[in-house]
Design a protein around this motif. Structure first.
Motif, PDB file in Angstrom:
ATOM      1  N   ALA A 238     -28.190   6.255  -8.380  1.00  0.00           N
ATOM      2  CA  ALA A 238     -27.491   5.260  -7.568  1.00  0.00           C
ATOM      3  C   ALA A 238     -28.292   3.966  -7.534  1.00  0.00           C
ATOM      4  O   ALA A 238     -29.525   3.969  -7.660  1.00  0.00           O
ATOM      5  CB  ALA A 238     -27.259   5.769  -6.154  1.00  0.00           C
ATOM      6  N   ILE A 239     -27.581   2.859  -7.379  1.00  0.00           N
ATOM      7  CA  ILE A 239     -28.177   1.539  -7.179  1.00  0.00           C
ATOM      8  C   ILE A 239     -27.580   0.943  -5.915  1.00  0.00           C
ATOM      9  O   ILE A 239     -26.359   0.984  -5.712  1.00  0.00           O
ATOM     10  CB  ILE A 239     -27.924   0.607  -8.378  1.00  0.00           C
ATOM     11  CG1 ILE A 239     -28.616   1.132  -9.632  1.00  0.00           C
ATOM     12  CG2 ILE A 239     -28.416  -0.809  -8.072  1.00  0.00           C
ATOM     13  CD1 ILE A 239     -28.343   0.299 -10.872  1.00  0.00           C
ATOM     14  N   TRP A 254     -32.548  -1.099  -4.272  1.00  0.00           N
ATOM     15  CA  TRP A 254     -33.116   0.232  -4.339  1.00  0.00           C
ATOM     16  C   TRP A 254     -32.417   1.041  -5.427  1.00  0.00           C
ATOM     17  O   TRP A 254     -31.247   0.802  -5.741  1.00  0.00           O
ATOM     18  CB  TRP A 254     -32.940   0.962  -3.002  1.00  0.00           C
ATOM     19  CG  TRP A 254     -33.615   0.324  -1.838  1.00  0.00           C
ATOM     20  CD1 TRP A 254     -34.861   0.595  -1.357  1.00  0.00           C
ATOM     21  CD2 TRP A 254     -33.065  -0.684  -0.971  1.00  0.00           C
ATOM     22  NE1 TRP A 254     -35.134  -0.177  -0.247  1.00  0.00           N
ATOM     23  CE2 TRP A 254     -34.047  -0.979   0.002  1.00  0.00           C
ATOM     24  CE3 TRP A 254     -31.855  -1.375  -0.934  1.00  0.00           C
ATOM     25  CZ2 TRP A 254     -33.847  -1.921   1.007  1.00  0.00           C
ATOM     26  CZ3 TRP A 254     -31.647  -2.320   0.047  1.00  0.00           C
ATOM     27  CH2 TRP A 254     -32.638  -2.586   1.007  1.00  0.00           C
ATOM     28  N   GLN A 255     -33.131   1.998  -5.977  1.00  0.00           N
ATOM     29  CA  GLN A 255     -32.573   2.941  -6.934  1.00  0.00           C
ATOM     30  C   GLN A 255     -32.910   4.359  -6.511  1.00  0.00           C
ATOM     31  O   GLN A 255     -33.997   4.613  -5.964  1.00  0.00           O
ATOM     32  CB  GLN A 255     -33.160   2.713  -8.338  1.00  0.00           C
ATOM     33  CG  GLN A 255     -32.454   1.668  -9.173  1.00  0.00           C
ATOM     34  CD  GLN A 255     -33.040   1.605 -10.568  1.00  0.00           C
ATOM     35  OE1 GLN A 255     -34.235   1.386 -10.742  1.00  0.00           O
ATOM     36  NE2 GLN A 255     -32.199   1.786 -11.569  1.00  0.00           N
ATOM     37  N   TYR A 256     -31.964   5.275  -6.756  1.00  0.00           N
ATOM     38  CA  TYR A 256     -32.270   6.692  -6.629  1.00  0.00           C
ATOM     39  C   TYR A 256     -32.197   7.288  -8.026  1.00  0.00           C
ATOM     40  O   TYR A 256     -31.159   7.207  -8.697  1.00  0.00           O
ATOM     41  CB  TYR A 256     -31.286   7.421  -5.707  1.00  0.00           C
ATOM     42  CG  TYR A 256     -31.631   8.888  -5.552  1.00  0.00           C
ATOM     43  CD1 TYR A 256     -32.564   9.303  -4.606  1.00  0.00           C
ATOM     44  CD2 TYR A 256     -31.054   9.855  -6.372  1.00  0.00           C
ATOM     45  CE1 TYR A 256     -32.911  10.641  -4.472  1.00  0.00           C
ATOM     46  CE2 TYR A 256     -31.384  11.196  -6.250  1.00  0.00           C
ATOM     47  CZ  TYR A 256     -32.320  11.582  -5.300  1.00  0.00           C
ATOM     48  OH  TYR A 256     -32.663  12.903  -5.184  1.00  0.00           O
ATOM     49  N   ALA A 266     -36.398  -1.528  -6.254  1.00  0.00           N
ATOM     50  CA  ALA A 266     -36.155  -1.811  -7.668  1.00  0.00           C
ATOM     51  C   ALA A 266     -36.104  -3.312  -7.925  1.00  0.00           C
ATOM     52  O   ALA A 266     -35.052  -3.874  -8.247  1.00  0.00           O
ATOM     53  CB  ALA A 266     -34.855  -1.151  -8.116  1.00  0.00           C
ATOM     54  N   PRO A 267     -37.229  -4.005  -7.788  1.00  0.00           N
ATOM     55  CA  PRO A 267     -37.225  -5.460  -8.017  1.00  0.00           C
ATOM     56  C   PRO A 267     -36.879  -5.856  -9.444  1.00  0.00           C
ATOM     57  O   PRO A 267     -36.481  -6.987  -9.696  1.00  0.00           O
ATOM     58  CB  PRO A 267     -38.657  -5.867  -7.664  1.00  0.00           C
ATOM     59  CG  PRO A 267     -39.467  -4.622  -7.847  1.00  0.00           C
ATOM     60  CD  PRO A 267     -38.567  -3.505  -7.447  1.00  0.00           C
ATOM     61  N   SER A 268     -37.028  -4.908 -10.384  1.00  0.00           N
ATOM     62  CA  SER A 268     -36.727  -5.238 -11.781  1.00  0.00           C
ATOM     63  C   SER A 268     -35.221  -5.274 -12.066  1.00  0.00           C
ATOM     64  O   SER A 268     -34.811  -5.688 -13.158  1.00  0.00           O
ATOM     65  CB  SER A 268     -37.396  -4.227 -12.716  1.00  0.00           C
ATOM     66  OG  SER A 268     -36.874  -2.924 -12.505  1.00  0.00           O
ATOM     67  N   VAL A 269     -34.400  -4.866 -11.107  1.00  0.00           N
ATOM     68  CA  VAL A 269     -32.943  -4.924 -11.292  1.00  0.00           C
ATOM     69  C   VAL A 269     -32.505  -6.366 -11.044  1.00  0.00           C
ATOM     70  O   VAL A 269     -31.855  -6.699 -10.044  1.00  0.00           O
ATOM     71  CB  VAL A 269     -32.225  -3.934 -10.354  1.00  0.00           C
ATOM     72  CG1 VAL A 269     -30.720  -4.017 -10.540  1.00  0.00           C
ATOM     73  CG2 VAL A 269     -32.690  -2.511 -10.627  1.00  0.00           C
ATOM     74  N   ALA A 270     -32.886  -7.240 -11.962  1.00  0.00           N
ATOM     75  CA  ALA A 270     -32.623  -8.671 -11.809  1.00  0.00           C
ATOM     76  C   ALA A 270     -32.947  -9.388 -13.114  1.00  0.00           C
ATOM     77  O   ALA A 270     -33.521  -8.810 -14.041  1.00  0.00           O
ATOM     78  CB  ALA A 270     -33.473  -9.250 -10.676  1.00  0.00           C
ATOM     79  N   TYR A 271     -32.552 -10.639 -13.156  1.00  0.00           N
ATOM     80  CA  TYR A 271     -32.861 -11.532 -14.276  1.00  0.00           C
ATOM     81  C   TYR A 271     -32.473 -10.910 -15.625  1.00  0.00           C
ATOM     82  O   TYR A 271     -31.377 -10.373 -15.769  1.00  0.00           O
ATOM     83  CB  TYR A 271     -34.328 -11.943 -14.245  1.00  0.00           C
ATOM     84  CG  TYR A 271     -34.723 -12.729 -13.017  1.00  0.00           C
ATOM     85  CD1 TYR A 271     -34.193 -14.000 -12.774  1.00  0.00           C
ATOM     86  CD2 TYR A 271     -35.612 -12.203 -12.078  1.00  0.00           C
ATOM     87  CE1 TYR A 271     -34.551 -14.730 -11.649  1.00  0.00           C
ATOM     88  CE2 TYR A 271     -35.974 -12.922 -10.946  1.00  0.00           C
ATOM     89  CZ  TYR A 271     -35.439 -14.187 -10.734  1.00  0.00           C
ATOM     90  OH  TYR A 271     -35.790 -14.900  -9.619  1.00  0.00           O
TER      91      TYR A 271
END
Length: 451
Positions: A238-239, A254-256, A266-271
């Motif tokens: 999940a995101i 956040w990620q599960y 989950a800071p890398s879920v970007a850019y």
């Protein structure tokens, strides 16, 4: 930093400051009740009559429709006015995006079928009322990447720059509490189709809560959760995203991950991080056509133009997957294109920043304030990516929905994807009475993973 770069940055910041504190005058805002639509589009038809006047949009629910049903094609008897492909695209080049022209050149069988234009976008009256209030009270903050003084409507219906247009997209009306079963389809360069992910997408657009107000609003305009249930190798993932109006306030991500059996930030879920949901074909900041911060680019409002864009695509949203998601491109026979006025915004890499797509061009529908198409160039200046949303018409909400049935093409590898598609599933984009805030908490994400 080199002196000329310091000077350029200073000039740019001063230019921004000169606009950031300026709100639209009461006289300008009054146009929202005369020559402009309540959300700020030109109310009149174009001079050729190929784009009609806006008459309130489409708000009549189809007979027998029940929430969650697939919405029928509102114009089932219409035939294309023309078809454009590689052979005749030069005649229509002024109304085609670079990405669409590139697809025509790359795939001789690709075409766009252009239908009569229908300005169907609409919103509830309280959204129009709030938009009128926002016009004279909203302002940009955080160097153009945030908004203050806006609630429950388009923040900048009479925009002065690209930053205001982007804030309008972030806060575009697509409903308040909504949920849908979805699948993500990817197609490889050799034409093989596969389901990358499937599950449930949920939105809480609390910025549009009709019971809320500017005074009570905490700044988090949208909460979203994608809970994965298929394929088996991803089931349980999940995101979760909490997006704030102001870039200076923390964005929650956040990620599960089933293998780790825990929720993690989950800071890398970007850019420009490759998007795992699309098997890496897309980038995370391409999700929903704009996801997360875009402060690595400077935004320039080029102006308004007429463009052929996907529009009113209920037929495509109800098609069988095998019929729609075909080798090379979506099936041209199922995708409806119309001529509309769009705002064009150019994004170029900011000084000292890094991004794998240093230049993009975005095309934002004037009636709904949603990004419908955008193109991206690589560091060599070569056109690399072109993205789209098919736009689902939901008169029951009422809304023209651009945050479903979107995707992108990698023009260099030949792969493409269709995301947030409900084709052949049990329900379509379904408005709900509410989705409690607790449903979007990291704690609930952990509980769901444990179950």
């Amino acid at each position: 930093m080199h002196r000329k770069h310091i000077l350029a940055a200073l000039i740019g910041s001063l230019a921004f400051v000169s606009q950031a504190g300026a709100s639209v005058s009461a006289d300008e805002a009054a146009k929202l009740k005369t020559t402009l639509t309540p959300l700020g589009a030109e109310r009149a038809a174009n001079k050729e009559g190929t784009i009609p006047a806006w008459d309130g949009g489409l708000t009549k629910t189809p007979a027998g429709y029940k929430p969650g049903d697939a919405r029928p094609d509102p114009f089932p008897g219409e035939k294309p006015l023309l078809s454009i492909n590689a052979k005749n695209m030069d005649q229509h080049a002024a109304k085609l995006s670079d990405g669409v022209k590139a697809l025509m050149k790359k795939y001789p069988d690709f075409r766009i079928d252009v239908y009569p234009t229908h300005r169907t976008a609409a919103a509830p009256q309280y959204v129009y009322d709030n938009t009128f209030k926002n016009a004279t009270r909203a302002k940009l903050v955080d160097n153009g990447h945030g908004t203050e003084g806006a609630y429950g409507g388009t923040p900048f219906p009479i925009p002065k720059d690209g930053y205001e247009v982007f804030q309008n997209h972030r806060l575009a009306w697509t409903g308040t509490y909504v949920q849908a079963p979805v699948r993500v389809w990817v197609v490889t360069a050799d034409g093989r189709r596969a389901m990358a992910s499937g599950g449930t997408q949920s939105f809480r657009r609390q910025y549009y809560d009709p019971e809320g107000s500017l005074e009570k609003f905490d700044g988090y305009y949208a909460l979203g959760k994608f809970a994965v249930s298929e394929p088996g190798s991803k089931a349980g993932e999940a995101i979760l995203a909490h997006d704030n109006l102001n870039a200076s306030n923390p964005r929650g991500l956040w990620q599960y991950l089933v293998g780790q059996r825990r929720v993690r930030k989950a800071p890398s879920v970007a850019y420009d991080t490759p998007d795992s949901v699309t098997s890496g074909i897309g980038l995370f900041d391409e999700a929903f056509n704009l996801f997360g911060p875009i402060d690595k680019h400077n935004l320039k409002l080029v102006g308004k133009r007429e463009l052929y864009i996907p529009y009113n695509n209920n037929r495509a949203a109800s098609a069988k997957v095998a019929d729609l998601v075909t080798p090379n491109t979506l099936n041209p026979s199922l995708v409806r294109w119309e001529l509309h006025r769009v705002w064009e915004v150019e994004a170029t890499l900011a000084e000292g920043k890094r991004h794998v797509v240093p230049k993009r061009k975005y095309y934002i529908d004037e009636d709904s304030w949603q990004i419908i198409l955008f193109d991206g160039w690589d560091a060599k200046g070569e056109l690399w990516r072109t993205n789209y949303t098919l736009t689902l018409l939901a008169p029951d909400i009422p809304a023209l929905v651009g945050n479903m049935f979107w995707g992108g093409y990698d023009l260099q590898t030949g792969a493409y994807y269709l995301n947030m598609a409900s084709n052949e599933l049990s329900a379509q984009y379904k408005p709900l009475a509410t989705l409690p805030r607790s449903f979007f908490s990291p704690e609930e994400l952990a509980n769901e993973g444990a179950r």
